[in-house]
Design a protein around this motif. Sequence first.
Motif, PDB file in Angstrom:
ATOM      1  N   HIS A 146       0.825  -1.221   0.000  1.00 55.49           N
ATOM      2  CA  HIS A 146       0.000   0.000   0.000  1.00 55.49           C
ATOM      3  C   HIS A 146       0.856   1.266   0.000  1.00 55.49           C
ATOM      4  O   HIS A 146       0.364   2.343  -0.322  1.00 55.49           O
ATOM      5  CB  HIS A 146      -0.935  -0.001   1.212  1.00 55.49           C
ATOM      6  CG  HIS A 146      -0.227   0.154   2.524  1.00 55.49           C
ATOM      7  ND1 HIS A 146       0.320  -0.935   3.191  1.00 55.49           N
ATOM      8  CD2 HIS A 146       0.051   1.239   3.282  1.00 55.49           C
ATOM      9  CE1 HIS A 146       0.877  -0.513   4.310  1.00 55.49           C
ATOM     10  NE2 HIS A 146       0.736   0.796   4.385  1.00 55.49           N
ATOM     11  N   HIS A 147       2.158   1.139   0.356  1.00 58.11           N
ATOM     12  CA  HIS A 147       3.047   2.295   0.305  1.00 58.11           C
ATOM     13  C   HIS A 147       3.327   2.726  -1.133  1.00 58.11           C
ATOM     14  O   HIS A 147       3.711   3.882  -1.366  1.00 58.11           O
ATOM     15  CB  HIS A 147       4.383   1.976   0.984  1.00 58.11           C
ATOM     16  CG  HIS A 147       4.280   1.788   2.467  1.00 58.11           C
ATOM     17  ND1 HIS A 147       3.834   2.765   3.324  1.00 58.11           N
ATOM     18  CD2 HIS A 147       4.571   0.714   3.246  1.00 58.11           C
ATOM     19  CE1 HIS A 147       3.860   2.323   4.569  1.00 58.11           C
ATOM     20  NE2 HIS A 147       4.298   1.079   4.552  1.00 58.11           N
ATOM     21  N   LEU A 148       3.160   1.802  -2.080  1.00 58.41           N
ATOM     22  CA  LEU A 148       3.533   2.065  -3.472  1.00 58.41           C
ATOM     23  C   LEU A 148       2.345   2.028  -4.428  1.00 58.41           C
ATOM     24  O   LEU A 148       2.503   2.420  -5.592  1.00 58.41           O
ATOM     25  CB  LEU A 148       4.553   1.016  -3.953  1.00 58.41           C
ATOM     26  CG  LEU A 148       5.772   0.747  -3.073  1.00 58.41           C
ATOM     27  CD1 LEU A 148       6.625  -0.355  -3.698  1.00 58.41           C
ATOM     28  CD2 LEU A 148       6.581   2.009  -2.868  1.00 58.41           C
ATOM     29  N   THR A 149       1.209   1.577  -3.969  1.00 58.44           N
ATOM     30  CA  THR A 149       0.102   1.309  -4.890  1.00 58.44           C
ATOM     31  C   THR A 149      -1.240   1.774  -4.345  1.00 58.44           C
ATOM     32  O   THR A 149      -1.413   1.996  -3.148  1.00 58.44           O
ATOM     33  CB  THR A 149      -0.017  -0.211  -5.160  1.00 58.44           C
ATOM     34  OG1 THR A 149      -0.392  -0.874  -3.947  1.00 58.44           O
ATOM     35  CG2 THR A 149       1.278  -0.784  -5.680  1.00 58.44           C
ATOM     36  N   THR A 167       4.383   6.474  -3.775  1.00 61.35           N
ATOM     37  CA  THR A 167       5.775   6.025  -3.819  1.00 61.35           C
ATOM     38  C   THR A 167       6.728   7.132  -3.396  1.00 61.35           C
ATOM     39  O   THR A 167       7.666   6.904  -2.629  1.00 61.35           O
ATOM     40  CB  THR A 167       6.131   5.532  -5.231  1.00 61.35           C
ATOM     41  OG1 THR A 167       5.312   4.403  -5.553  1.00 61.35           O
ATOM     42  CG2 THR A 167       7.591   5.125  -5.316  1.00 61.35           C
ATOM     43  N   LEU A 168       6.484   8.343  -3.878  1.00 58.24           N
ATOM     44  CA  LEU A 168       7.346   9.466  -3.511  1.00 58.24           C
ATOM     45  C   LEU A 168       7.255   9.776  -2.019  1.00 58.24           C
ATOM     46  O   LEU A 168       8.262  10.109  -1.377  1.00 58.24           O
ATOM     47  CB  LEU A 168       6.983  10.701  -4.339  1.00 58.24           C
ATOM     48  CG  LEU A 168       7.359  10.632  -5.825  1.00 58.24           C
ATOM     49  CD1 LEU A 168       6.793  11.829  -6.580  1.00 58.24           C
ATOM     50  CD2 LEU A 168       8.872  10.559  -6.010  1.00 58.24           C
ATOM     51  N   GLN A 172      10.381   9.491   0.480  1.00 57.39           N
ATOM     52  CA  GLN A 172      10.748  10.613   1.346  1.00 57.39           C
ATOM     53  C   GLN A 172      10.986  10.119   2.781  1.00 57.39           C
ATOM     54  O   GLN A 172      11.922  10.567   3.451  1.00 57.39           O
ATOM     55  CB  GLN A 172       9.658  11.673   1.337  1.00 57.39           C
ATOM     56  CG  GLN A 172      10.010  12.904   2.174  1.00 57.39           C
ATOM     57  CD  GLN A 172       8.908  13.948   2.160  1.00 57.39           C
ATOM     58  OE1 GLN A 172       7.718  13.608   2.085  1.00 57.39           O
ATOM     59  NE2 GLN A 172       9.283  15.213   2.211  1.00 57.39           N
ATOM     60  N   LYS A 173      10.170   9.189   3.248  1.00 57.22           N
ATOM     61  CA  LYS A 173      10.369   8.614   4.578  1.00 57.22           C
ATOM     62  C   LYS A 173      11.695   7.860   4.647  1.00 57.22           C
ATOM     63  O   LYS A 173      12.409   7.918   5.650  1.00 57.22           O
ATOM     64  CB  LYS A 173       9.210   7.680   4.925  1.00 57.22           C
ATOM     65  CG  LYS A 173       7.883   8.390   5.138  1.00 57.22           C
ATOM     66  CD  LYS A 173       6.771   7.403   5.460  1.00 57.22           C
ATOM     67  CE  LYS A 173       5.439   8.116   5.657  1.00 57.22           C
ATOM     68  NZ  LYS A 173       4.340   7.160   5.942  1.00 57.22           N
ATOM     69  N   LEU A 236      11.725  16.466  -3.286  1.00 61.69           N
ATOM     70  CA  LEU A 236      12.421  16.874  -2.068  1.00 61.69           C
ATOM     71  C   LEU A 236      12.952  18.305  -2.152  1.00 61.69           C
ATOM     72  O   LEU A 236      13.540  18.800  -1.196  1.00 61.69           O
ATOM     73  CB  LEU A 236      13.596  15.923  -1.799  1.00 61.69           C
ATOM     74  CG  LEU A 236      13.229  14.458  -1.525  1.00 61.69           C
ATOM     75  CD1 LEU A 236      14.496  13.609  -1.452  1.00 61.69           C
ATOM     76  CD2 LEU A 236      12.436  14.324  -0.237  1.00 61.69           C
ATOM     77  N   ASN A 237      12.753  18.943  -3.313  1.00 59.99           N
ATOM     78  CA  ASN A 237      13.222  20.323  -3.535  1.00 59.99           C
ATOM     79  C   ASN A 237      14.732  20.450  -3.338  1.00 59.99           C
ATOM     80  O   ASN A 237      15.215  21.402  -2.694  1.00 59.99           O
ATOM     81  CB  ASN A 237      12.492  21.288  -2.604  1.00 59.99           C
ATOM     82  CG  ASN A 237      11.004  21.378  -2.896  1.00 59.99           C
ATOM     83  OD1 ASN A 237      10.602  21.466  -4.051  1.00 59.99           O
ATOM     84  ND2 ASN A 237      10.194  21.348  -1.850  1.00 59.99           N
TER      85      ASN A 237
END
Length: 287
Positions: A146-149, A167-168, A172-173, A236-237
């Motif tokens: 679920h972190h990616l989809t 996903t981003l 970031q985490k 992430l700028n």
Amino acid sequence: HPYHLTMLSRKKCTADAPRDQWLLIAKESVTELPKKNDDGPLFTRLRNPSTGEGALYLFANSAQQLFEVKAFREEYHSWFIGQTVQHDGRLLYATPLDPLFLVLYYLVKAGQGQAKFQPVEQVVVDEEFPTCTMLIKCTRLQKSLHHLTDEKEIGTKKFYKYSKEKTLKWLQKKVDQTIKILKNSNVCVGGGVQSATFIRSKQGSEAKEEDYLRYAHGLISEYIPQDLSEDLSKYLNIPELASAAPEPPTKKRKLSDGPVEAKEDYSKPLNKDDVKNNKSNGKIGRA
């Protein structure tokens, strides 16, 4: 110490041929052999998620854990093993790797064009690297998708579709976790240090938050496709560098830049004859 030295060997095709042998540093639990040989440690070729090329990985604990295999190498280096000389002087080491990084490669590929919801078993398939299906067996893999989809559930069956937004956020985490470890470990990240070159140092005042962010991004980028790495940098700028910073001249890198390239497939579980740890056989020396 949680890691120990293990000697691995594999018989060649002919009966009279000598064994191939490697020295591996890994957690002791990695080389613990179960009662069934089919459930033992398994070296195999999988697709490197950054390069897309084949690299060597290790499944352990009945394929529930995945390890990345890298190599420490020195020029003109061999090993004395018992009464023999092993000309491959590399010292392999296995470190735990989140299998989501390898599954991500296939999710991104399946998400191109008219993406649709699919069972993960239909996404993680690869004719060139058939053992990729073992990634699905890894502990908590399916509970972490679920972190990616985006997910849909029909009855007892779950279907997945790649989500770049999720996903981003997940990446970031990972970057934030990496920054925390870098700071706690006093790893020098300033002065143009390259991401794969680790130098332990007392951190000077010159290191800025941007240095940590750029360094951590570089580390995470070694496990994701190039396009996604660029998207993550924007997410992430991270400011673009005016010019490429030189690599520290005093540090000669002996660590491989990437996972060990695997020219042949080792997709067969190791048995008791293949594994000898340093506790039972101490006759190992450098040549």
